[in-house]
Design an enzyme around this catalytic site. Structure first.
Site, PDB file in Angstrom:
ATOM      1  N   HIS A 120      71.730 -48.744  86.096  1.00 26.08           N
ATOM      2  CA  HIS A 120      70.945 -48.663  84.984  1.00 26.08           C
ATOM      3  C   HIS A 120      71.258 -47.917  83.890  1.00 26.08           C
ATOM      4  CE1 HIS A 120      66.644 -48.360  83.641  1.00 26.08           C
ATOM      5  NE2 HIS A 120      66.786 -49.729  83.482  1.00 26.08           N
ATOM      6  N   LYS A 162      73.185 -46.474  80.474  1.00 28.81           N
ATOM      7  CA  LYS A 162      73.577 -46.893  79.190  1.00 28.81           C
ATOM      8  C   LYS A 162      74.310 -45.832  78.516  1.00 28.81           C
ATOM      9  CE  LYS A 162      69.554 -49.316  80.116  1.00 28.81           C
ATOM     10  NZ  LYS A 162      68.424 -49.077  80.973  1.00 28.81           N
ATOM     11  N   ASP A 215      86.014 -42.606  71.003  1.00 33.22           N
ATOM     12  CA  ASP A 215      87.168 -41.661  70.888  1.00 33.22           C
ATOM     13  C   ASP A 215      86.990 -40.563  71.502  1.00 33.22           C
ATOM     14  OD1 ASP A 215      88.397 -43.550  69.223  1.00 33.22           O
ATOM     15  OD2 ASP A 215      87.743 -42.558  67.293  1.00 33.22           O
ATOM     16  N   HIS A 223      59.591 -49.146  75.909  1.00 29.56           N
ATOM     17  CA  HIS A 223      60.334 -49.286  76.928  1.00 29.56           C
ATOM     18  C   HIS A 223      60.945 -47.787  77.071  1.00 29.56           C
ATOM     19  CE1 HIS A 223      64.505 -50.520  78.737  1.00 29.56           C
ATOM     20  NE2 HIS A 223      63.469 -51.120  79.423  1.00 29.56           N
ATOM     21  N   LYS A 241      61.682 -43.685  77.946  1.00 30.70           N
ATOM     22  CA  LYS A 241      61.915 -42.915  79.276  1.00 30.70           C
ATOM     23  C   LYS A 241      61.709 -41.469  78.988  1.00 30.70           C
ATOM     24  CE  LYS A 241      64.531 -46.908  80.125  1.00 30.70           C
ATOM     25  NZ  LYS A 241      63.587 -47.725  80.464  1.00 30.70           N
ATOM     26  N   ASP A 288      55.256 -28.716  78.799  1.00 29.57           N
ATOM     27  CA  ASP A 288      54.854 -27.435  78.179  1.00 29.57           C
ATOM     28  C   ASP A 288      55.317 -27.308  76.663  1.00 29.57           C
ATOM     29  OD1 ASP A 288      52.988 -26.784  80.361  1.00 29.57           O
ATOM     30  OD2 ASP A 288      54.572 -25.453  81.233  1.00 29.57           O
TER      31      ASP A 288
END
Length: 400
Positions: free
Chosen positions: A146, A148, A153, A318, A320, A325
């Protein structure tokens, strides 16, 4: 009657086989996959919250690449936007730039095979991660890569929640606008992203590549302290629990799927009982069957103790993220669900820079303003159909 008995026995055997396959496959994977720890680094991090902005930057960086383009996505769709992405990789491969594209075998099963072939014919390389494997086929189908990750370079890194397809650039009438968080990174931690890409690449191909110096040239030190944590079904629960336990004043969670483990739920409930303010952002609309209903059991428990739950209304949410704090921020690829906790290959970035955290808090507050606060009354008065979905979701929540 005998045929009914045979059918029932057959179903029982299949379920028993899948359970055994899953448990043994997971144990075998963990025994053979040592955890990796990266040090805290200094670099420059740029937050991207719109798909068009992200891919404008990524495509420009790819176009300017001189030596290597290493890209890992969970999903590359079969649409015109994805074809444009693949065509750009073909162009760079023809120019002699080292192009390596790693995509999840199941998540990217619709990626155009003709363009994959063109990349290879142009001198590029394409591999599929997490293919169906024996002797644990059910487990191997469930565990997805999952992550990405993009490294250009060896100097520019990307990580976050976006995949490749038209819906991620607000071209899908059902899910648009798409709300997500992605990071563009400069500095020494790009080496860690490069290392993770090489590990995943070498797992997925019969032609592994060495950790050549050309991928790890000297990089400048930036201003923002941060740290990468790759997880593979073991460490994420422990890390999230540590964040929650450390909270003194506030916890903010943003996720498209809220299906925590029992342990994490317990830690959140304990935090609420000791006076920590807990806010959770989830989407109002769902992009997969049952994922919304699967969250209701956990949201009731937390709202009952004072948590604030917001359903995002301005498109599909979508992102995450976890902020504790206002001192530490986790952004990456892992959802707040059991699939990310127990199964998937994920990578998160833990950011300690206070200026950056204040910027992301501004974004989060905007997302809360674009949301509806969910009440206990709404969750108690769901329809009969929704209640049935909840029951079904509970039975398969580990795999949603």
């Amino acid at each position: 009657m005998i045929w009914v008995s045979i059918l029932i026995l057959f179903i029982i055997l299949i379920v028993a086989y899948c359970i055994l396959d899953y448990k043994m496959g997971r144990r075998n994977f963990h025994q053979n996959s040592p955890s990796r720890d990266y040090s805290k680094r200094k670099g420059d991090i740029h937050l991207i919250t719109h798909g068009k902005d992200l891919f404008s930057l990524l495509f420009a960086d790819i176009n300017d690449a001189q030596s290597s383009i290493h890209i890992l996505f969970y999903i590359v769709k079969d649409d015109q936007f994805s074809k444009n992405f693949l065509q750009l990789l073909i162009q760079k491969a023809k120019q002699g730039v080292e192009v390596r594209l790693l995509i999840d075998w199941l998540g990217s099963h619709n990626t155009p095979k003709s363009l994959i072939k063109e990349i290879r014919n142009a001198g590029g390389h394409v591999a599929y991660s997490n293919r169906l494997k024996f002797p644990y086929p059910f487990f191997s189908l469930q565990q997805r890569n999952h992550r990405k990750i993009s490294v250009i370079d060896g100097k520019i890194g990307y990580v976050g929640g976006y995949n490749v397809g038209k819906e991620y650039t607000d071209e899908d009438p059902v899910l648009s606008p798409w709300r997500d968080y992605h990071l563009r990174i400069f500095g020494e931690s790009v080496h860690d992203l490069q290392n993770e890409f090489l590990i995943d690449w070498n797992r997925s191909t019969k032609n592994p590549i060495e950790k050549d110096d050309k991928y790890f040239s000297a990089l400048p030190t930036g201003e923002m302290q941060h740290q990468f944590l790759p997880t593979e079904g073991l460490r994420l629960e422990h890390t999230v629990c540590e964040l929650i336990e450390a909270a003194k004043e506030s916890i903010c969670i943003g996720t498209p799927y809220f299906i925590p483990s029992k342990t994490i739920l317990g830690k959140l409930m304990d935090a609420l009982k000791r006076g920590v303010k807990v806010r959770i952002i989830v989407p109002k609309k769902a992009d997969h069957f049952l994922v919304k209903e699967a969250s209701f059991f956990y949201l009731r428990a937390l709202i009952g103790l004072g948590a604030e739950v917001y359903q995002y209304l301005n498109g599909f949410y979508h992102a995450k993220i976890i902020i504790v704090d206002e001192e530490i921020c986790q952004i990456g690829t892992a959802n707040f669900d059991r699939r990310s906790i127990y199964l998937n290959l994920e990578i998160n970035c833990y950011i300690y820079d206070q200026d950056f955290i204040q910027k992301i808090l501004t974004v989060v507050e905007k997302d809360i303003c674009d949301s509806h606060r969910l009440s206990m009354e709404e969750l108690k008065n769901t329809t009969f159909a929704t209640k049935l979905k909840e029951v079904g979701a509970k039975a398969v929540e580990d795999f949603l």
